[in-house]
Write a protein that holds these residues in place. Structure first.
Motif, PDB file in Angstrom:
ATOM      1  N   GLY A  21      12.891  -2.366  -0.777  1.00 13.00           N
ATOM      2  CA  GLY A  21      11.839  -1.401  -1.103  1.00 13.00           C
ATOM      3  C   GLY A  21      10.475  -2.018  -0.959  1.00 13.00           C
ATOM      4  N   LEU A  22       9.457  -1.213  -1.183  1.00  8.05           N
ATOM      5  CA  LEU A  22       8.095  -1.746  -1.147  1.00  8.05           C
ATOM      6  C   LEU A  22       7.145  -0.828  -1.893  1.00  8.05           C
ATOM      7  CD1 LEU A  22       6.408   0.020   1.199  1.00  8.05           C
ATOM      8  CD2 LEU A  22       7.765  -1.413   2.706  1.00  8.05           C
ATOM      9  N   ILE A  23       6.031  -1.419  -2.301  1.00  9.29           N
ATOM     10  CA  ILE A  23       4.930  -0.591  -2.798  1.00  9.29           C
ATOM     11  C   ILE A  23       3.712  -0.868  -1.928  1.00  9.29           C
ATOM     12  CG2 ILE A  23       5.652  -0.223  -5.189  1.00  9.29           C
ATOM     13  CD1 ILE A  23       3.826  -2.501  -6.064  1.00  9.29           C
ATOM     14  N   THR A  24       2.935   0.157  -1.729  1.00  7.98           N
ATOM     15  CA  THR A  24       1.739   0.029  -0.890  1.00  7.98           C
ATOM     16  C   THR A  24       0.793   1.183  -1.232  1.00  7.98           C
ATOM     17  OG1 THR A  24       0.966  -0.184   1.384  1.00  7.98           O
ATOM     18  CG2 THR A  24       2.791   1.308   1.051  1.00  7.98           C
ATOM     19  N   GLU A  25      -0.459   1.052  -0.785  1.00  2.32           N
ATOM     20  CA  GLU A  25      -1.436   2.087  -1.150  1.00  2.32           C
ATOM     21  C   GLU A  25      -1.035   3.456  -0.613  1.00  2.32           C
ATOM     22  OE1 GLU A  25      -4.181   1.986  -3.106  1.00  2.32           O
ATOM     23  OE2 GLU A  25      -3.824  -0.113  -3.613  1.00  2.32           O
ATOM     24  N   LYS A  26      -0.584   3.487   0.639  1.00  3.53           N
ATOM     25  CA  LYS A  26      -0.090   4.759   1.175  1.00  3.53           C
ATOM     26  C   LYS A  26       0.912   4.524   2.302  1.00  3.53           C
ATOM     27  CE  LYS A  26      -4.296   5.308   3.768  1.00  3.53           C
ATOM     28  NZ  LYS A  26      -5.565   5.712   3.888  1.00  3.53           N
TER      29      LYS A  26
END
Ligand SMILES: Cc1cc2nc3c(=O)[nH]c(=O)nc-3n(C[C@H](O)[C@H](O)[C@H](O)COP(=O)(O)OP(=O)(O)OC[C@H]3O[C@@H](n4cnc5c(N)ncnc54)[C@H](O)[C@@H]3O)c2cc1C
Length: 385
Positions: A210-215
């Motif tokens: 998975g990942l998190i990012t601004e958009k």
């Protein structure tokens, strides 16, 4: 008249309900999903310390994290070995069900498949309107309502509660891959701009990537998985990519006349990693302490509940603010600058510092120490500020 109605049967709501019921308070929990823990999107990482602090059962643990491989934008790999277990990956359905079971055993009543459509506050109490397939529309009266609705804020505005103005994007996919046995964090502007990606084994057969990012988290994740695991094949029905926003705080107010908000719906979520389990449970404890103190006076105006916000902010506001700015500063680094930090970590004792100062849930001290060592002016400016 109930004492307390809890809206939302995720970890924060269930833990709050369990603590209240354990103190003899009459509690009802309403969860709109058909069952507790159904279809939760979460990696399930929670610090080892949380199990003791919140009295959590260990049977939901799928995997223990002792070390972590860190991969730079140019493929430099560093292995951080903590020397002991520092966090665990849990099965979220089982984790949530355990909290529900404990709350029920303590006397809380939990209603699944029951959505709260409205909350009305008056001097006499709160009236909560629910709808369910079995009972249709029903009204419930209580002294106090606690909102623990995750990323749903439909009721907040009307009740005078704050809600986050900023979110990060999360996305994850889980699949079978017995070769992925090492937990890994990956950074880089082509991988997860503004934050990071992960590959976490959940047992000896499956992995959560998975990942998190601004958009645009979903698109970055599809690209990452196809690069890491071309053998998976994108058409595979097993690959169910799912995305969700994660609240960034702090927000205010988290109390008003006869209402309080806890957990992710109060943005009590780590701003560095997007992890919301620990702070959700931590702030639930503070909410319950405030309620117990006010029980004898039976007065539930905003000014009676203000201590809740004072206390949780005293404990975590600095973490939320510094974590947020540190992540923002890091998000402006180019891949070359990130690579420099990896080279620095190889040589100047960053890992011993992490072992000494690092705490999975309380990160400010480590952020400050790392910023002092980093050759990045913006990070140093953050420490000075
Ligand atoms: C990809 C991804 C990975 C993540 N990984 C981690 C991780 O590894 N570790 C970690 O700590 N955190 C992680 N998180 C964040 C974590 O999942 C949340 O912070 C956590 O679930 C918040 O718990 P909560 O109880 O506050 O809210 P939730 O778990 O969202 O629960 C809220 C509940 O309220 C219910 N609800 C909402 N509105 C109503 C209504 N009107 N009536 C009735 N019920 C209602 C919802 O159905 C839901 O069940 C991750 C998030 C994402 C997106």
């Amino acid at each position: 008249m109930n004492d307390v109605v809890v809206i939302g049967g995720g970890p924060s709501g269930l833990y709050t309900a369990g603590l209240l019921a354990d103190s003899g308070i009459q509690v009802k929990v309403f969860e709109k999903k058909r069952s507790i823990g159904q279809d939760v999107l979460c990696t399930g990482i929670i610090s080892k310390d949380a199990f003791q602090k919140f009295g959590l059962q260990k049977d939901s643990v799928l995997f223990e994290l002792r070390h972590m491989e860190l991969v730079s934008p140019f493929g430099t790999s560093l292995c951080y070995d903590h020397g002991d277990v520092f966090a665990c990956v849990v099965d979220r359905e089982k984790f949530d069900l355990n909290l529900a079971r404990r709350a029920s055993l303590n006397g809380a009543e939990i209603f699944t498949g029951t959505r709260v459509d409205d909350v009305e506050v008056s001097k006499q109490g709160v009236t909560v309107t629910t709808s369910s397939q079995q009972k249709g529309k029903t009204k419930h009266k209580a002294r106090l309502a606690i909102l623990s609705t995750g990323i749903e804020y439909r009721l907040h505005k009307k009740l005078g509660l704050g809600y986050p103005s900023h979110f990060i994007n999360g996305a994850q996919v889980e699949f079978q891959n017995p070769k992925e046995t090492a937990p890994r964090i990956m950074v880089g502007n082509k991988v997860a701009p503004g934050a990071f990606a992960w590959s976490i084994p959940v047992n000896d057969r499956r992995v959560r990537v998975g990942l998190i990012t601004e958009k645009g988290a979903g698109a970055y994740l599809v690209k990452l998985v196809s690069q890491m695991h071309p053998e998976q094949g994108h058409e595979s029905p097993e690959l169910q990519y799912r995305g969700k926003v994660i609240a960034q705080g702090p927000v205010s107010p988290t109390f008003s006349d006869r209402v309080m908000s806890v957990g992710e719906c109060a943005a009590q979520v780590k701003t560095t990693t997007g992890g919301g389990l620990y702070y959700g449970l931590f702030c639930s404890q503070i909410a319950v302490q405030t309620i117990l103190q006010k029980m004898s006076s039976d007065s539930w105006t905003g000014s009676d509940l203000v201590d809740y916000e004072k206390e949780w902010k005293k404990a975590i506001k600095k973490e939320l603010m510094i974590g947020y700015y540190a992540r923002k500063v890091c998000s402006r680094l180019s891949d070359k600058e990130l690579e420099k930090l990896f080279q620095l970590a190889k040589t100047n004792g960053v890992f011993p510092l992490i072992r000494e100062k690092g705490h999975f849930d309380w990160q400010v001290d480590l952020i400050v120490e790392l910023a002092k060592k980093a050759p990045v002016p913006a990070l140093k400016a953050l420490v000075r500020a």
